[in-house]
Design a protein around this motif. Sequence first.
Motif, PDB file in Angstrom:
ATOM      1  N   PRO A   1       1.201  -0.221  14.578  1.00 61.80           N
ATOM      2  CA  PRO A   1       2.662  -0.186  14.802  1.00 61.80           C
ATOM      3  C   PRO A   1       3.177   1.247  14.795  1.00 61.80           C
ATOM      4  O   PRO A   1       2.669   2.110  14.071  1.00 61.80           O
ATOM      5  CB  PRO A   1       3.217  -0.997  13.621  1.00 61.80           C
ATOM      6  N   GLU A   2       4.211   1.502  15.578  1.00 60.52           N
ATOM      7  CA  GLU A   2       4.657   2.875  15.830  1.00 60.52           C
ATOM      8  C   GLU A   2       4.970   3.651  14.553  1.00 60.52           C
ATOM      9  O   GLU A   2       4.540   4.802  14.396  1.00 60.52           O
ATOM     10  CB  GLU A   2       5.884   2.864  16.740  1.00 60.52           C
ATOM     11  N   ALA A   3       5.739   3.051  13.633  1.00 60.33           N
ATOM     12  CA  ALA A   3       6.130   3.777  12.419  1.00 60.33           C
ATOM     13  C   ALA A   3       4.912   4.163  11.589  1.00 60.33           C
ATOM     14  O   ALA A   3       4.794   5.294  11.103  1.00 60.33           O
ATOM     15  CB  ALA A   3       7.096   2.936  11.589  1.00 60.33           C
ATOM     16  N   GLU A   4       3.992   3.219  11.438  1.00 56.94           N
ATOM     17  CA  GLU A   4       2.788   3.497  10.651  1.00 56.94           C
ATOM     18  C   GLU A   4       1.871   4.463  11.389  1.00 56.94           C
ATOM     19  O   GLU A   4       1.206   5.295  10.774  1.00 56.94           O
ATOM     20  CB  GLU A   4       2.062   2.183  10.340  1.00 56.94           C
TER      21      GLU A   4
ATOM     22  N   HIS B   1      -1.406  10.068  -5.864  1.00 57.74           N
ATOM     23  CA  HIS B   1      -0.870   8.956  -5.075  1.00 57.74           C
ATOM     24  C   HIS B   1      -1.975   7.938  -4.809  1.00 57.74           C
ATOM     25  O   HIS B   1      -3.123   8.308  -4.574  1.00 57.74           O
ATOM     26  CB  HIS B   1      -0.323   9.444  -3.722  1.00 57.74           C
ATOM     27  N   ILE B   2      -1.593   6.653  -4.828  1.00 56.60           N
ATOM     28  CA  ILE B   2      -2.468   5.552  -4.438  1.00 56.60           C
ATOM     29  C   ILE B   2      -1.769   4.783  -3.318  1.00 56.60           C
ATOM     30  O   ILE B   2      -0.570   4.505  -3.415  1.00 56.60           O
ATOM     31  CB  ILE B   2      -2.708   4.579  -5.613  1.00 56.60           C
ATOM     32  N   VAL B   3      -2.512   4.452  -2.268  1.00 56.51           N
ATOM     33  CA  VAL B   3      -1.963   3.602  -1.209  1.00 56.51           C
ATOM     34  C   VAL B   3      -2.850   2.363  -1.136  1.00 56.51           C
ATOM     35  O   VAL B   3      -4.046   2.464  -0.831  1.00 56.51           O
ATOM     36  CB  VAL B   3      -1.928   4.319   0.157  1.00 56.51           C
ATOM     37  N   ALA B   4      -2.279   1.203  -1.444  1.00 53.97           N
ATOM     38  CA  ALA B   4      -3.062  -0.036  -1.521  1.00 53.97           C
ATOM     39  C   ALA B   4      -2.266  -1.181  -0.907  1.00 53.97           C
ATOM     40  O   ALA B   4      -1.146  -0.994  -0.428  1.00 53.97           O
ATOM     41  CB  ALA B   4      -3.430  -0.330  -2.974  1.00 53.97           C
ATOM     42  N   GLU B   5      -2.855  -2.381  -0.949  1.00 57.27           N
ATOM     43  CA  GLU B   5      -2.128  -3.534  -0.447  1.00 57.27           C
ATOM     44  C   GLU B   5      -1.056  -3.946  -1.454  1.00 57.27           C
ATOM     45  O   GLU B   5      -1.033  -3.497  -2.581  1.00 57.27           O
ATOM     46  CB  GLU B   5      -3.090  -4.680  -0.117  1.00 57.27           C
ATOM     47  N   ARG B   6      -0.161  -4.828  -1.032  1.00 54.55           N
ATOM     48  CA  ARG B   6       1.070  -5.120  -1.760  1.00 54.55           C
ATOM     49  C   ARG B   6       0.816  -5.558  -3.210  1.00 54.55           C
ATOM     50  O   ARG B   6       1.419  -5.022  -4.138  1.00 54.55           O
ATOM     51  CB  ARG B   6       1.849  -6.212  -1.016  1.00 54.55           C
ATOM     52  N   HIS B   7      -0.071  -6.513  -3.406  1.00 53.16           N
ATOM     53  CA  HIS B   7      -0.265  -7.057  -4.753  1.00 53.16           C
ATOM     54  C   HIS B   7      -0.822  -5.997  -5.706  1.00 53.16           C
ATOM     55  O   HIS B   7      -0.316  -5.826  -6.817  1.00 53.16           O
ATOM     56  CB  HIS B   7      -1.212  -8.261  -4.704  1.00 53.16           C
ATOM     57  N   THR B   8      -1.845  -5.271  -5.270  1.00 53.77           N
ATOM     58  CA  THR B   8      -2.449  -4.260  -6.133  1.00 53.77           C
ATOM     59  C   THR B   8      -1.488  -3.116  -6.388  1.00 53.77           C
ATOM     60  O   THR B   8      -1.435  -2.561  -7.494  1.00 53.77           O
ATOM     61  CB  THR B   8      -3.751  -3.735  -5.515  1.00 53.77           C
ATOM     62  N   THR B   9      -0.695  -2.763  -5.376  1.00 52.79           N
ATOM     63  CA  THR B   9       0.318  -1.720  -5.571  1.00 52.79           C
ATOM     64  C   THR B   9       1.298  -2.126  -6.667  1.00 52.79           C
ATOM     65  O   THR B   9       1.687  -1.304  -7.510  1.00 52.79           O
ATOM     66  CB  THR B   9       1.079  -1.465  -4.257  1.00 52.79           C
ATOM     67  N   GLY B  10       1.683  -3.400  -6.660  1.00 53.61           N
ATOM     68  CA  GLY B  10       2.583  -3.883  -7.705  1.00 53.61           C
ATOM     69  C   GLY B  10       1.961  -3.780  -9.084  1.00 53.61           C
ATOM     70  O   GLY B  10       2.626  -3.373 -10.054  1.00 53.61           O
TER      71      GLY B  10
ATOM     72  N   ALA C   1       1.802   7.745  -8.269  1.00 52.70           N
ATOM     73  CA  ALA C   1       2.776   7.036  -7.438  1.00 52.70           C
ATOM     74  C   ALA C   1       2.021   6.049  -6.564  1.00 52.70           C
ATOM     75  O   ALA C   1       1.066   6.415  -5.875  1.00 52.70           O
ATOM     76  CB  ALA C   1       3.556   8.024  -6.574  1.00 52.70           C
ATOM     77  N   ALA C   2       2.424   4.781  -6.592  1.00 47.27           N
ATOM     78  CA  ALA C   2       1.755   3.731  -5.830  1.00 47.27           C
ATOM     79  C   ALA C   2       2.582   3.386  -4.592  1.00 47.27           C
ATOM     80  O   ALA C   2       3.800   3.213  -4.681  1.00 47.27           O
ATOM     81  CB  ALA C   2       1.554   2.494  -6.694  1.00 47.27           C
ATOM     82  N   HIS C   3       1.916   3.265  -3.441  1.00 48.75           N
ATOM     83  CA  HIS C   3       2.601   3.018  -2.169  1.00 48.75           C
ATOM     84  C   HIS C   3       1.953   1.838  -1.455  1.00 48.75           C
ATOM     85  O   HIS C   3       0.732   1.669  -1.492  1.00 48.75           O
ATOM     86  CB  HIS C   3       2.522   4.252  -1.265  1.00 48.75           C
ATOM     87  N   ARG C   4       2.779   1.069  -0.768  1.00 48.90           N
ATOM     88  CA  ARG C   4       2.279  -0.075   0.001  1.00 48.90           C
ATOM     89  C   ARG C   4       1.916   0.289   1.427  1.00 48.90           C
ATOM     90  O   ARG C   4       1.285  -0.506   2.119  1.00 48.90           O
ATOM     91  CB  ARG C   4       3.330  -1.183   0.006  1.00 48.90           C
TER      92      ARG C   4
ATOM     93  N   ASP D   1       5.364   4.968   3.565  1.00 52.22           N
ATOM     94  CA  ASP D   1       5.997   5.229   2.278  1.00 52.22           C
ATOM     95  C   ASP D   1       5.374   6.440   1.589  1.00 52.22           C
ATOM     96  O   ASP D   1       6.075   7.247   0.972  1.00 52.22           O
ATOM     97  CB  ASP D   1       5.873   3.992   1.385  1.00 52.22           C
ATOM     98  N   LEU D   2       4.065   6.592   1.708  1.00 47.16           N
ATOM     99  CA  LEU D   2       3.392   7.766   1.139  1.00 47.16           C
ATOM    100  C   LEU D   2       3.959   9.053   1.720  1.00 47.16           C
ATOM    101  O   LEU D   2       4.341   9.973   0.989  1.00 47.16           O
ATOM    102  CB  LEU D   2       1.889   7.682   1.404  1.00 47.16           C
TER     103      LEU D   2
END
Length: 414
Positions: free
Chosen positions: A121-124, A375-384, A398-401, A405-406
């Motif tokens: 996707p464009e934004a990502e 910084h950590i970038v992970a999937e939604r559940h693990t980020t939470g 800092a955790a990012h989905r 966001d990172l």
Amino acid sequence: MVMDDFLDKRTDTTPRVGLRREIDTIIWDIDERRFLIRVKDGRMFEAAAPLNDDPERAIVRVVYFWHARHIVFETNRGDHLLGVMPSRHNLAPVGGRPVVYLDQNHWSTLAKTSRAPDRVPEAERKAALELIALAEAGKIILPISAGHHSETSHWVDDDSRYQLALTMLRLSKGWQMRDPLAIWADELQRDIATHAGAEPSSSPPVFTLEPWVIHDAKARCTVGPDDSTQPGLPADLEFAFQSALSTIVYFDLLLNTAPIRREASHGWRAKQQRTTDALAADHRPKAQKRQIAYALALDDLSHEMAKAAAHTNVSTVAFDQWVRSIWNKEMIGTPAVAMFRSMFVDKHLNPRTTWQDNDLNDLFYLSAAAGYANHIVAERHTTGLIAQSSKRLNAPVAAHRSITDLIANLTLAR
């Protein structure tokens, strides 16, 4: 001229620094089975290299630029990769740069962005291109771990696996995370020693260029520092040899042209699911259930704790006092162990948790990374889970989905 003449001459006359000062470039032509050493005055020295007839290897040529501490790999598809070699006196030249640990799905996003940008996707895609540029410019550190090796190497689609491995190696440049078992061992030994009144040793860097640290000693491949040392080499040459060999082995493993089967964690997953279901059916107050979950985490780490206690040579009484004094506290002086315990407990206390085979990998590697990365970038559940644990432990990660966001929250060193 053959290499032995050069080695004999230099080690006889200047055993400590002669070779290091003379060497310019070392070349290993794997298919041609030869080593070449180019020295500063332009002369070339040649020696036969061992036969490497592994049909699954992807690396065909290695060039080590000695003084620049760079190593370049050529693959059988014509791609080139750069690895950074450490100095013996500076194993982790972070230099204030942020360390960003990416979960596997976000490495996949970077690979797609590099090879098939229309699939992102464009934004990502825009954020991924910015992250790639920052990594290529050396402004951030993107380390890889044994967890990444495990998750990448079992992909059965050869081209997708190669492209993912190529992206990870190109952007990590040899930076790696120390094996979580080694991180836990260091943390536990230091904390037990401190509690017993002993002087703890200094901690090795978690994110590093140091050779042979991506796997714990028991999990390393058969080629390693214990059976590959070269007797008689000066210290600088021996360290350079180990650094180069370690990088070659890990790059080659990740680029392997055939998938490597990964063992599933069915037994561990089933055990955790039974525990979670039992806690969900328990009607005691949540605070009491948290104490039960702490005890379960203690049991999960008991083997590592026992080894740490034996290494520090403290008495059984002192070890018992240490466990009783720290384990039920939220704040403990072991960042990776504390993060693992917190994520493990929170996951068990959520009655909606359905344990998956990959949860062991996620908890093991992402908790260790979260103890030390910026910084950590992970999937939604693990980020939470990481964000919740970071807040509880007052940890700086800092955790990012998403990569988007990172990038929006990434601060670079000036």
